[in-house]
Write a protein that holds these residues in place. Structure first.
Motif, PDB file in Angstrom:
ATOM      1  N   ASP A   1      -7.543   3.173  -4.183  1.00 51.03           N
ATOM      2  CA  ASP A   1      -9.074   2.971  -4.775  1.00 51.03           C
ATOM      3  C   ASP A   1      -9.698   2.208  -3.587  1.00 51.03           C
ATOM      4  O   ASP A   1     -10.838   2.045  -3.760  1.00 51.03           O
ATOM      5  CB  ASP A   1      -9.037   2.179  -6.100  1.00 51.03           C
ATOM      6  CG  ASP A   1      -8.357   2.855  -7.258  1.00 51.03           C
ATOM      7  OD1 ASP A   1      -8.640   4.012  -7.219  1.00 51.03           O
ATOM      8  OD2 ASP A   1      -7.810   2.154  -8.209  1.00 51.03           O
ATOM      9  N   ALA A   2      -9.097   1.785  -2.582  1.00 53.91           N
ATOM     10  CA  ALA A   2      -9.706   1.072  -1.351  1.00 53.91           C
ATOM     11  C   ALA A   2     -10.297   2.091  -0.725  1.00 53.91           C
ATOM     12  O   ALA A   2      -9.556   3.398  -0.518  1.00 53.91           O
ATOM     13  CB  ALA A   2      -8.846   0.207  -0.720  1.00 53.91           C
ATOM     14  N   SER A   3     -11.242   2.127   0.386  1.00 55.40           N
ATOM     15  CA  SER A   3     -11.761   2.993   1.368  1.00 55.40           C
ATOM     16  C   SER A   3     -10.677   3.137   2.351  1.00 55.40           C
ATOM     17  O   SER A   3      -9.732   2.246   2.534  1.00 55.40           O
ATOM     18  CB  SER A   3     -13.115   2.773   1.910  1.00 55.40           C
ATOM     19  OG  SER A   3     -12.947   1.773   2.775  1.00 55.40           O
TER      20      SER A   3
ATOM     21  N   TYR B   1       0.575   6.871   5.581  1.00 52.46           N
ATOM     22  CA  TYR B   1       0.390   8.268   5.185  1.00 52.46           C
ATOM     23  C   TYR B   1      -0.936   8.265   4.213  1.00 52.46           C
ATOM     24  O   TYR B   1      -0.843   7.451   3.441  1.00 52.46           O
ATOM     25  CB  TYR B   1       1.362   8.941   4.675  1.00 52.46           C
ATOM     26  CG  TYR B   1       1.357  10.296   4.066  1.00 52.46           C
ATOM     27  CD1 TYR B   1       1.769  11.458   4.868  1.00 52.46           C
ATOM     28  CD2 TYR B   1       0.834  10.494   2.872  1.00 52.46           C
ATOM     29  CE1 TYR B   1       1.729  12.613   4.391  1.00 52.46           C
ATOM     30  CE2 TYR B   1       0.459  11.930   2.376  1.00 52.46           C
ATOM     31  CZ  TYR B   1       0.938  12.931   3.149  1.00 52.46           C
ATOM     32  OH  TYR B   1       0.742  14.226   2.746  1.00 52.46           O
ATOM     33  N   MET B   2      -1.992   9.407   4.190  1.00 47.59           N
ATOM     34  CA  MET B   2      -3.113   9.265   3.413  1.00 47.59           C
ATOM     35  C   MET B   2      -3.132  10.714   2.970  1.00 47.59           C
ATOM     36  O   MET B   2      -3.005  11.758   3.823  1.00 47.59           O
ATOM     37  CB  MET B   2      -4.176   8.848   4.002  1.00 47.59           C
ATOM     38  CG  MET B   2      -4.252   7.459   4.076  1.00 47.59           C
ATOM     39  SD  MET B   2      -6.010   6.858   4.954  1.00 47.59           S
ATOM     40  CE  MET B   2      -5.702   4.866   5.163  1.00 47.59           C
TER      41      MET B   2
ATOM     42  N   GLN C   1       1.484   4.681  -3.357  1.00 49.61           N
ATOM     43  CA  GLN C   1       0.742   4.877  -4.685  1.00 49.61           C
ATOM     44  C   GLN C   1       0.587   6.402  -4.754  1.00 49.61           C
ATOM     45  O   GLN C   1       0.136   7.047  -3.692  1.00 49.61           O
ATOM     46  CB  GLN C   1      -0.574   4.005  -4.696  1.00 49.61           C
ATOM     47  CG  GLN C   1      -0.269   2.471  -4.978  1.00 49.61           C
ATOM     48  CD  GLN C   1      -1.718   1.864  -5.083  1.00 49.61           C
ATOM     49  OE1 GLN C   1      -2.706   2.398  -4.598  1.00 49.61           O
ATOM     50  NE2 GLN C   1      -1.590   0.434  -4.852  1.00 49.61           N
ATOM     51  N   GLY C   2       0.416   7.061  -6.018  1.00 46.86           N
ATOM     52  CA  GLY C   2       0.005   8.248  -6.191  1.00 46.86           C
ATOM     53  C   GLY C   2      -0.910   8.383  -7.332  1.00 46.86           C
ATOM     54  O   GLY C   2      -0.874   7.821  -8.459  1.00 46.86           O
TER      55      GLY C   2
END
Length: 337
Positions: free
Chosen positions: A156-158, A226-227, A250-251
């Motif tokens: 949820d962060a940029s 990884y994003m 997180q996913g």
């Protein structure tokens, strides 16, 4: 006397369980070895479908020999979409421990077909009920390696905030941070945001399981984080590897259409906005195995020589954080038939 007897029985049962777990760990790497060899026979031939079919057949055959009562939780697709290794299929010899399986006979089918780096055969095995059942849709993911405070990065962060947090935790400027992202049109905005933040990019064509795993060894792979959006099944497999090696992830499921939303509901997931932590996706004493199909930064690919077949694999266990790198010479290629 009675308490001592119970203690001795407990020690004996624990020893049996440990030996069983170790045996299964070696067994599952044999599964990925055979699968990788079957896929490598189609390496560079430009036929993804044939490579996939050969690999899935080999994996199914090897799983049938395992002393387990297994259920495929993450597989090749829904039952009506694929003949083998579909979600919900029972596999194994029908005796032994009840386990969940997450499998991907070829992680990076295009990579195999084009003989490009980082095609793998992968699988994870865990006690029944330990792996998140996800539909064959997309998942937005973020992952970093071990040694950082829990919750360092967040979906949820940029991208800029996540990169700033990681650079501070590592004690390096953002310019020294490398981000792995699947090279897809859907990531155009993400890529621009990473560039604007000052980090470097490592774009990959396929193989986001390997992409996630690479964050655990940034000095070797050059990848720090990884994003981006990839496959949901691959997300669970990557989480299994991170649970064994260390790291955080997180996913969140991404449904592209009503069919995807229906698949999520069928899997029992009704809140598509839910953010899954790694412990939500995988838990318990799980084992993860991968064998290289093509050469990559994680594993070497299958090699065929006059002396036999050579494979390079990794096997990991979450309970002990043991990681074994295995190079195997197989003099008799006939054993893979």
């Amino acid at each position: 006397m009675r308490s001592r007897k119970r203690w001795e029985e407990g020690v004996s049962q624990a020893a049996v369980k440990t030996e069983l777990d170790r045996a299964l760990a070696l067994d599952i790497v044999r599964v990925t070895e055979s699968t990788a060899v079957a896929a490598a026979l189609w390496r560079g031939r430009g036929n993804e479908a044939a490579a996939d079919e050969s690999a899935a057949t080999a994996m199914y055959r090897e799983l049938a020999r395992l002393p387990i009562e297994g259920v495929v939780v993450v597989g090749e697709g829904e039952e009506n979409e694929t003949p083998l290794l579909y979600i919900g299929e029972t596999v194994g010899a029908g005796h032994g421990p009840e386990v969940d399986l997450a499998v991907d006979p070829i992680e990076g089918s295009t990579l195999c077909a084009k003989a490009l780096p980082n095609a793998l055969s992968v699988m994870a095995l865990a006690p029944r009920g330990s792996l998140l059942k996800v539909p064959d849709i997309y998942m937005d993911k973020i992952a970093v390696g071990p040694g950082f405070p829990e919750g360092l990065v967040d979906l949820d962060a940029s991208p800029a905030d996540n990169l700033k947090a990681l650079s501070l935790a590592k004690g390096v400027p953002i310019g020294d941070i490398s981000v792995c992202i699947l090279d897809r049109p859907r990531h155009a905005k993400l890529i621009e945001e990473v560039k604007a933040a000052g980090a470097s990019l490592r774009l990959i064509g396929d193989g986001d399981i390997a992409g996630v795993i690479h964050v655990t060894e940034p000095l070797e792979t050059g990848i720090d984080i990884y994003m981006g959006i990839g496959g949901a099944p691959e997300g669970v497999l990557a989480a299994a590897a991170l649970a064994c090696i260390g790291g955080q992830m997180q996913g969140r499921l991404v449904a592209a259409n009503e069919q995807h939303r229906g698949r999520a509901r069928a899997a029992g997931i009704h809140d598509l906005g839910r953010k899954f932590a790694m412990r939500d996706m995988v838990m318990g004493d799980l084992s993860f195995a991968a064998t290289g199909i093509t050469d990559g930064s994680l594993l070497e690919g299958v090699s065929f020589t006059k002396e036999g077949v050579f494979t390079h694999s990794v096997i990991m266990r979450a309970s002990t954080h043991t990681v074994r790198w295995i190079r195997t010479e197989h003099p008799d290629i006939g054993k893979f038939d």
